[in-house]
Design an enzyme around this catalytic site. Structure first.
Site: not given
Ligand code: GDP
Ligand code: IMO
Ligand code: MG
Length: 431
Positions: A12-13, A15-16, A38-41, A227, A242, A307, A420-421
């Site tokens: 997860g996280d 950069g989706k 639970n997602a945070g994009h 996720q 999850t 999140t 991505s940079v």
């Molecule tokens: P997601 O859950 O997969 O959408 O990812 P998140 O948004 O939770 O976390 C990714 C974080 O990295 C966010 O704050 C994005 O703005 C940031 N991000 C994505 N791509 C890049 C990158 O290439 N460089 C940097 N520095 N930040 C990035």
């Molecule tokens: P995005 O879409 C990272 C993790 C939680 C925990 C496990 C179960 O932003 O990538 P839940 O609340 O789903 O029952 O928690 O999954 N988790 C994530 N980790 N990015 C996420 O979403 C997540 N969504 C859930 O931290 O370990």
């Molecule tokens: Mg996220």
């Protein structure tokens, strides 16, 4: 007909959200098929950072229809808050550009109370405490409330009230010591639910029909994963997962589409790894190196949960795990993010395999007992000192960075087509 699937290829996280926003430029419809808030994009547009949880990341593109599919679990109150935040960033959200599946399941305040209760005890795994697992439990048990129930706000409020009252009784019995923190005012929950339903009613739709019609009309659909593969209920590091299908199969059930409609599968991976919550992480780092990768929170992209705000665990890029998620999902293309964060490190390391008892493992272990005991095999590569955030062409990137990208590509067995940079739209390099 064509569906591009975009999946998290690690924990997860990756950069989706920002990659979805970039690809949405060429899409007619962007759909979430799994998970909930639970997602945070995070999406960065100029000086604005918008954090989406349930609203698909196509919302910034006026030509895109955004769909919350049947495989998603929806918290109506949080969705309304999120919609208000998106509007505050001057982005239009209305029934014309957002649809919620009648068949999506509802998260009630009682699901959240149960999630919190579980997390307070020894069974906690570090969930986001959004009630995700308990809403999917009710779905599987055939006792859940579907979004379509919001067509009748009064009846919906009454259904939520019955659920809250049943859960209150359970909490009094099973979690008596925490009852003061967890018990809910069922009448208030009912009133809140009915009011939310009245506002969300215009967004409800038969999204199966919308998606199928779009396919028939030759439109381009982008399925935005939440996720990631290693958090998938079946294929992730169970029980540290999850409760939804975050892998390619989740698209088929979570939207109701045939497999042949999927024409492209892209995995999003970070140049290093992160994980929030408990669970195995063989290439995890601690100490100064971890601080260096996580950042201190001064940059919007530092590794703190979007999140929950929790500091994320960080480690070297795990190419062995990425190879696994590539095979699992048929990923042919990888978007590799956050290469800028590694700038300035004299050397970087890649996890290229796992060792257990002196033996190198053939494939990624499914057995949690095995996985928690594995040692990572690390390969060191020269780093790059240059600031790469202003590069716009692959050829302009330092040779050591390109060698790192190409090594990941070779180990993972899929082409890195996006590099991505930085978080901004123009900081995405097509290769
Ligand atoms: P997601 O859950 O997969 O959408 O990812 P998140 O948004 O939770 O976390 C990714 C974080 O990295 C966010 O704050 C994005 O703005 C940031 N991000 C994505 N791509 C890049 C990158 O290439 N460089 C940097 N520095 N930040 C990035
Ligand atoms: P995005 O879409 C990272 C993790 C939680 C925990 C496990 C179960 O932003 O990538 P839940 O609340 O789903 O029952 O928690 O999954 N988790 C994530 N980790 N990015 C996420 O979403 C997540 N969504 C859930 O931290 O370990
Ligand atoms: Mg996220």
């Amino acid at each position: 007909m064509s569906i591009t699937v975009l999946l998290g290829a690690q924990w997860g996280d990756e950069g989706k959200g920002r990659i979805t926003d970039a690809l949405a430029h060429e899409a007619d419809l962007v759909a979430r098929f799994n998970g909930g808030d639970n997602a945070g994009h995070s999406i960065t547009i100029g000086n604005t950072v918008v954090k989406l949880h349930l609203v698909p990341s196509g919302i910034f593109r006026p030509a895109c229809l955004n769909v919350i599919g049947n495989g998603v679990v929806v918290n109506p109150l949080n969705l309304l808050k999120e919609m208000a935040e998106v509007r505050a960033a001057n982005i239009a959200v209305g029934p014309d550009n957002l649809k919620i599946s009648d068949a999506a399941h509802i998260i009630t305040p009682a699901h959240i109370a149960l999630d919190k209760a579980r997390e307070l005890g020894a069974g906690g795994i570090g969930t986001t405490q959004r009630g995700i697992g308990f809403a999917y439990m009710d779905k599987a048990a055939r006792t859940g409330i579907r979004a379509g129930a919001m067509h009748d706000p009064a009846a919906f409020g009454a259904a939520v009230q019955r659920h809250v009252e049943a859960v209150n009784r359970h909490i009094q019995h099973e979690y008596a010591e925490h009852a003061d923190k967890l018990l809910l005012d069922s009448a208030k929950c009912a009133a809140d639910a009915a009011a939310a339903a009245a506002q969300l009613r215009p967004y409800l739709a038969n999204t199966f029909e919308i998606v199928q019609d779009a396919l028939d009309a030759g439109k381009h659909i982008l399925a935005e994963g939440a996720q990631a593969a290693l958090l998938d209920l079946d294929h992730g590091n169970y029980p540290y997962v999850t409760s939804s299908s975050a892998t390619v199969g989740g698209v088929l059930t979570g939207l109701g589409v045939p497999p042949k409609a999927i024409t492209r599968v892209m995995g999003v991976a970070k140049a290093f790894c992160s994980r929030v919550g408990a669970g195995p992480f063989p290439s995890e780092l601690s100490g100064d190196l971890a601080l260096r990768l996580r950042g201190t929170g001064t940059n919007a992209w530092d590794e703190y949960g979007s999140t929950t705000g929790r500091p994320r665990r960080v480690g070297w890029h795990d190419a062995f795990a990425l190879r696994h998620t590539v095979r699992l999902n048929g990923i042919e293309e990888i978007a590799l993010t956050k290469l800028d964060v590694l700038s300035g490190m004299p050397t970087v390391k890649l996890c290229v395999g796992y060792v257990l008892g002196g033996e190198r493992l053939r494939s990624y272990p499914q057995d949690m007992h095995v996985l928690t005991q594995c040692q990572p095999m690390l390969e060191e590569m020269p780093g790059w000192l240059e600031d790469v955030s202003t590069a716009r062409q692959y050829a302009d990137l330092p040779p050591n960075l390109r060698a790192y990208v190409e090594r990941i590509e070779a180990l993972a067995g899929a082409r890195v087509s996006l590099v991505s940079v930085g978080p901004e739209r123009e900081q995405l390099i097509r290769r």
